[in-house]
Design an enzyme around this catalytic site. Structure first.
Site, short mmCIF file in Angstrom:
data_model
loop_
_atom_site.label_atom_id
_atom_site.label_comp_id
_atom_site.label_asym_id
_atom_site.label_seq_id
_atom_site.Cartn_x
_atom_site.Cartn_y
_atom_site.Cartn_z
N HIS A 10 -10.13 -9.96 -4.71
CA HIS A 10 -11.24 -10.55 -3.95
C HIS A 10 -12.50 -10.51 -4.84
O HIS A 10 -12.58 -9.69 -5.76
CB HIS A 10 -11.57 -9.72 -2.71
CG HIS A 10 -10.41 -9.37 -1.82
ND1 HIS A 10 -9.78 -10.29 -1.01
CD2 HIS A 10 -9.79 -8.20 -1.57
CE1 HIS A 10 -8.84 -9.69 -0.30
NE2 HIS A 10 -8.82 -8.41 -0.63
N ILE A 64 0.83 -1.21 0.00
CA ILE A 64 0.00 0.00 0.00
C ILE A 64 0.86 1.26 0.00
O ILE A 64 0.63 2.19 -0.77
CB ILE A 64 -0.96 0.00 1.22
CG1 ILE A 64 -1.87 -1.25 1.19
CG2 ILE A 64 -1.79 1.27 1.27
CD1 ILE A 64 -2.75 -1.40 -0.03
N CYS A 91 -9.46 -2.86 1.94
CA CYS A 91 -9.81 -2.89 0.51
C CYS A 91 -11.23 -3.39 0.29
O CYS A 91 -12.00 -2.79 -0.47
CB CYS A 91 -8.81 -3.77 -0.22
SG CYS A 91 -8.55 -5.36 0.59
N1 NAI Z 1 -2.17 -5.52 0.94
C1 NAI Z 1 -3.45 -5.31 0.85
O1 NAI Z 1 -4.14 -5.95 0.08
C2 NAI Z 1 -4.10 -4.27 1.71
C3 NAI Z 1 -3.58 -3.88 2.91
N2 NAI Z 1 -4.23 -2.98 3.69
C4 NAI Z 1 -3.69 -2.57 4.98
O2 NAI Z 1 -2.57 -1.71 4.74
C5 NAI Z 1 -1.61 -1.87 5.79
C6 NAI Z 1 -0.28 -2.22 5.16
O3 NAI Z 1 -0.41 -3.45 4.47
P1 NAI Z 1 0.56 -3.88 3.31
O4 NAI Z 1 0.97 -2.71 2.50
O5 NAI Z 1 -0.10 -5.02 2.63
O6 NAI Z 1 1.79 -4.43 4.14
P2 NAI Z 1 3.23 -4.80 3.59
O7 NAI Z 1 3.76 -5.84 4.51
O8 NAI Z 1 3.21 -5.03 2.13
O9 NAI Z 1 4.03 -3.43 3.82
C7 NAI Z 1 4.34 -2.92 5.08
C8 NAI Z 1 5.71 -2.24 5.02
O10 NAI Z 1 6.00 -1.64 6.27
C9 NAI Z 1 7.36 -1.98 6.64
N3 NAI Z 1 7.49 -1.88 8.09
C10 NAI Z 1 7.35 -2.86 9.01
N4 NAI Z 1 7.52 -2.35 10.25
C11 NAI Z 1 7.80 -1.04 10.09
C12 NAI Z 1 8.09 0.02 11.00
N5 NAI Z 1 8.11 -0.19 12.31
N6 NAI Z 1 8.32 1.26 10.50
C13 NAI Z 1 8.29 1.48 9.17
N7 NAI Z 1 8.02 0.52 8.27
C14 NAI Z 1 7.77 -0.73 8.73
C15 NAI Z 1 7.57 -3.35 6.05
O11 NAI Z 1 8.94 -3.63 5.91
C16 NAI Z 1 6.85 -3.21 4.71
O12 NAI Z 1 7.68 -2.62 3.73
C17 NAI Z 1 -2.20 -2.94 6.73
O13 NAI Z 1 -2.93 -2.26 7.74
C18 NAI Z 1 -3.15 -3.71 5.82
O14 NAI Z 1 -4.18 -4.35 6.53
C19 NAI Z 1 -5.38 -2.36 3.26
C20 NAI Z 1 -5.92 -2.68 2.06
C21 NAI Z 1 -5.35 -3.70 1.22
O1 X15 Z 2 -7.65 -5.31 3.67
C1 X15 Z 2 -7.57 -6.38 3.07
O2 X15 Z 2 -8.49 -7.37 3.12
P1 X15 Z 2 -9.73 -7.45 4.11
O3 X15 Z 2 -10.67 -6.33 3.71
O4 X15 Z 2 -10.36 -8.77 3.82
O5 X15 Z 2 -9.24 -7.31 5.52
C2 X15 Z 2 -6.33 -6.66 2.33
O6 X15 Z 2 -6.56 -7.54 1.27
C3 X15 Z 2 -5.29 -7.18 3.30
O7 X15 Z 2 -5.75 -8.36 3.85
P2 X15 Z 2 -4.74 -9.37 4.59
O8 X15 Z 2 -4.65 -8.88 6.01
O9 X15 Z 2 -5.44 -10.68 4.46
O10 X15 Z 2 -3.41 -9.32 3.86
#
Ligand code: NAI
Ligand code: X15
Length: 338
Positions: free
Chosen positions: A221, A14, A141
């Protein structure tokens, strides 16, 4: 007006997309991003010309890995007007103290609980309530796609009740740690999945129940949606209504799957194959015994990105009109241009 200074804490799925979207906006300045490891994403951020910040205890590791470090995460937070926290689920909550101490506005993602920000956001649902706020959570999402759909229909025809089944992709394409790899998992087993209460955190008046399963797939999804409406309308009325919203996309002829939808994104030349819109099967929009049915696919990596941009605009009072903010975001990102 001066540009609003935005920092991105957490540069993963994200965070990297929100960083690029911020960089595209005329009224925002990306002051930098944070990385904890000197991996390919840090290298790519550097190649993009973004300042790379890091937690203070990771500075030497980043420098040893060849990354030019602009400062610590604290430095970035102190320089920013607003931080978009896109760290993994549960980490964002721990950063709140840092943001409070610096007196900086902050946006969290859907992995965090509503209570972290005390306000949950969707641009189509409650933009006005975000104006001037210090803290906001952009819902997940799936919840984002549901809020968009439900708000648009509710405003026009009134939603009496929703029942939604979500078929959730288990992990993102770059994710090598998560499963399942050979199973369909009830997640959760009990009613409701978090998505229903999350929709209500944005639109409290909506009666909604959601169940969800996770499937061994990384591409999008799917939601099977069923709604009872308060006012009479036809399937064509719903089709015409949704067609007016640039964040709704009717899938092109012949597409019956998420894999073809991702192929479409490639054919459209979208950055990172991102489909920011709800991807709706127009032919699925139908009524049975007075109830509305439809099928939509959600690109989990993409649909929350424009919402983060609109949240920044509302919180920093760059734009008081929701439609104008959404138009600016859509235009800068190329949303709705097909
Ligand atoms: N991936 C998805 O499909 C979606 C994710 N989200 C939400 O977005 C948020 C992030 O998810 P993603 O991007 O998927 O995670 P991700 O794991 O892809 O990215 C997170 C990033 O933060 C870094 N990180 C970890 N600890 C850290 C710290 N203390 N300080 C700074 N950076 C740090 C990690 O190294 C990584 O680069 C979560 O709350 C997730 O639920 C929301 C919608 C969709
Ligand atoms: O926000 C999301 O899904 P969700 O709306 O089902 O919680 C993203 O796809 C991240 O889900 P994950 O926590 O299963 O990686």
């Amino acid at each position: 007006m001066d540009k609003v200074k935005v920092g991105i804490n957490g540069y993963g799925t994200i965070g990297k997309r929100v960083a690029d979207a911020v960089h595209q906006q005329e009224d925002m300045e990306l002051i930098g991003i944070s990385k904890t490891k000197p991996n390919y994403e840090a290298v790519m951020a550097q190649r993009m010309g973004y300042n790379v910040y890091t937690p203070s205890d990771k500075t030497s590791k980043m420098k040893d890995g060849g990354i030019k470090v602009a400062g610590t995460v604290e430095d970035m937070v102190n320089e920013a007007d607003v931080i978009v926290d896109a760290t993994p689920k549960g980490v964002g909550e721990k950063n709140k103290e840092l943001y409070e101490k610096a007196g900086v506005k902050a946006i969290w993602q859907g992995g965090e609980d509503h209570e972290v920000a005390g306000f949950s956001f969707n641009a189509d649902s409650n933009y006005n309530e975000a104006i001037g706020r210090d803290y906001t959570r952009v819902v997940s999402c799936n919840t984002t796609a549901l809020c968009r759909l439900i708000s648009n229909i509710d405003r026009e025809y009134g939603v009496k009740k929703c029942r939604v089944t979500l078929i959730r992709r288990a992990a993102d394409p770059s994710d090598i740690k998560k499963g399942p790899i050979n199973s369909i998992v009830a997640d959760p087993v009990k009613l409701p999945s978090h998505h229903g209460p999350d929709v209500q955190s944005v639109i409290p008046s909506i009666d909604i129940s959601t169940m969800a399963v996770k499937v061994p797939n990384t591409m999008m999804h799917i939601h099977t949606v069923n709604m009872e409406l308060k006012n009479d309308c036809s399937a064509d009325d719903i089709k015409n209504l949704l067609a007016k919203n640039p964040r709704m996309h009717y899938l092109e002829p012949g597409i019956t799957s998420t894999s073809e939808t991702m192929e479409l994104a490639r054919d459209l030349g979208r950055p990172r194959n991102d489909m920011w819109e709800n991807c709706i099967w127009e032919d699925s929009i139908d009524f049975y015994e007075g109830e509305l049915y439809l099928l939509q696919a959600v690109h989990q990596e993409a649909d929350v990105v424009p919402e983060n941009i609109d949240a920044i605009r509302a919180m920093c009072e760059l734009e008081k009109d929701a439609d104008k903010s959404k138009s600016k975001t859509n235009k800068a990102m190329g949303i709705g241009t097909k």
